[in-house]
Design a protein around this motif. Structure first.
Motif, PDB file in Angstrom:
ATOM      1  N   LEU A 220      31.105  38.874  37.154  1.00  0.00           N
ATOM      2  CA  LEU A 220      30.362  37.630  36.951  1.00  0.00           C
ATOM      3  C   LEU A 220      31.247  36.537  36.371  1.00  0.00           C
ATOM      4  CD1 LEU A 220      26.945  38.987  35.619  1.00  0.00           C
ATOM      5  CD2 LEU A 220      27.335  37.790  37.782  1.00  0.00           C
ATOM      6  N   ALA A 221      32.114  36.893  35.438  1.00  0.00           N
ATOM      7  CA  ALA A 221      33.037  35.904  34.860  1.00  0.00           C
ATOM      8  C   ALA A 221      33.987  35.376  35.936  1.00  0.00           C
ATOM      9  CB  ALA A 221      33.823  36.539  33.716  1.00  0.00           C
ATOM     10  N   PHE A 222      34.431  36.264  36.797  1.00  0.00           N
ATOM     11  CA  PHE A 222      35.340  35.898  37.890  1.00  0.00           C
ATOM     12  C   PHE A 222      34.641  34.960  38.877  1.00  0.00           C
ATOM     13  CE2 PHE A 222      37.287  37.067  42.040  1.00  0.00           C
ATOM     14  CZ  PHE A 222      38.601  36.708  41.783  1.00  0.00           C
ATOM     15  N   PHE A 223      33.412  35.305  39.240  1.00  0.00           N
ATOM     16  CA  PHE A 223      32.655  34.442  40.156  1.00  0.00           C
ATOM     17  C   PHE A 223      32.328  33.098  39.510  1.00  0.00           C
ATOM     18  CE2 PHE A 223      31.086  38.380  42.568  1.00  0.00           C
ATOM     19  CZ  PHE A 223      31.984  38.173  43.615  1.00  0.00           C
ATOM     20  N   LYS A 224      32.019  33.118  38.227  1.00  0.00           N
ATOM     21  CA  LYS A 224      31.736  31.844  37.540  1.00  0.00           C
ATOM     22  C   LYS A 224      32.951  30.926  37.580  1.00  0.00           C
ATOM     23  CE  LYS A 224      29.959  29.949  33.199  1.00  0.00           C
ATOM     24  NZ  LYS A 224      29.485  30.251  31.816  1.00  0.00           N
ATOM     25  N   GLN A 225      34.126  31.540  37.447  1.00  0.00           N
ATOM     26  CA  GLN A 225      35.377  30.760  37.470  1.00  0.00           C
ATOM     27  C   GLN A 225      35.649  30.161  38.851  1.00  0.00           C
ATOM     28  OE1 GLN A 225      38.789  33.160  36.480  1.00  0.00           O
ATOM     29  NE2 GLN A 225      40.261  31.516  36.900  1.00  0.00           N
ATOM     30  N   HIS A 226      35.397  30.934  39.899  1.00  0.00           N
ATOM     31  CA  HIS A 226      35.814  30.523  41.246  1.00  0.00           C
ATOM     32  C   HIS A 226      34.694  30.021  42.146  1.00  0.00           C
ATOM     33  CE1 HIS A 226      39.901  31.935  40.588  1.00  0.00           C
ATOM     34  NE2 HIS A 226      39.405  33.062  40.097  1.00  0.00           N
ATOM     35  N   ILE A 227      33.438  30.360  41.807  1.00  0.00           N
ATOM     36  CA  ILE A 227      32.299  29.943  42.646  1.00  0.00           C
ATOM     37  C   ILE A 227      31.471  28.874  41.939  1.00  0.00           C
ATOM     38  CG2 ILE A 227      30.250  30.718  43.914  1.00  0.00           C
ATOM     39  CD1 ILE A 227      32.888  31.987  44.850  1.00  0.00           C
ATOM     40  N   GLY A 228      31.163  29.111  40.666  1.00  0.00           N
ATOM     41  CA  GLY A 228      30.379  28.145  39.911  1.00  0.00           C
ATOM     42  C   GLY A 228      29.328  28.846  39.067  1.00  0.00           C
TER      43      GLY A 228
END
Length: 228
Positions: A220-228
């Motif tokens: 989730l942290a990774f997706f928040k960084q790269h997706i929003g």
């Protein structure tokens, strides 16, 4: 949230179903969820629902459809045998095979903004291939992708930021091959957990709640960084 099944069409005209979960309010982006060898079953649907609960449009394409439609297996021995058979049938398709179905799912998901992809088991392998070949992705997360650390698979070059989760006790994926993969791909963040294959699935005997929780937090942290 609202969930429903839709029909997607690949570039070659092949039609196949996908399970879609709409988040509350405006999506922060989209996550394509790739199944294990057990189909878009209750577990994969719950994974998609989990990402929708975090604000993403979640799309889980039925990647067995070119071999058999409507597959929703459990986790018994006979289910495993059937899943292995179906995976082999799809893997035997001439290129681009199932990747064009994944492309269709990503293109559909793009209506919600940037698109990430996550997959488990066979889906993890497909995530690895997608990161190198599917257009329109912004991030990729592979969970214990069977086969991605051996043969010619490590030669692929991901075009988007990618992380990979593996279990140290996984009898299908050796730690040695994971270490070699990690050395060959310094651009990929590799995480190892004291867990077995399938540790994210709460319907399997190999489920490991602490590992699943930590891997989900990192994803989730990774997706928040790269997706929003």
């Amino acid at each position: 949230m609202s969930a429903h099944d839709i029909t997607l069409t690949a570039a070659d005209g092949f039609e196949f179903p996908a399970y879609v979960v709409e988040p509350e309010g405006t999506p922060r982006g989209a996550i394509v969820v790739l199944q294990e060898i057990f189909g878009v079953n209750s577990h994969i649907r719950s994974v998609a629902e989990g990402y929708a609960a975090e604000g993403y449009l979640a799309v889980a394409p039925a990647t067995f459809s070119r071999a058999q439609t409507g597959v929703q297996l459990g986790y018994t021995g006979p289910d495993m045998q059937e899943g292995v058979r179906l995976k082999a049938a799809v893997e035997a398709l001439p290129a681009p095979g199932v990747l064009q179905d994944i492309q269709a799912a990503v293109s559909y998901a793009a209506k919600a903004g940037k698109v990430g992809i996550v997959g488990y088991c066979w889906g993890g392998l497909l995530v690895w291939r997608s990161a190198a070949q599917v257009q329109g992705l912004s991030a990729a997360v592979a969970y214990y992708g069977g086969g991605m650390t051996v043969g010619s698979e490590p030669e692929r070059k991901p075009l988007v930021p990618t992380i990979a989760h593996f279990g140290e006790k996984d009898g299908h994926i050796s730690v040695e091959s994971v270490k070699a993969f990690e050395a060959a791909h310094p651009e990929v963040k590799v995480y190892l957990y004291e867990a077995d294959h399938g540790f994210n699935c709460d319907q399997r005997g190999s489920y490991d709640a602490p590992a699943a929780k930590l891997a989900k937090e990192r994803s989730l942290a990774f997706f928040k960084q790269h997706i929003g």
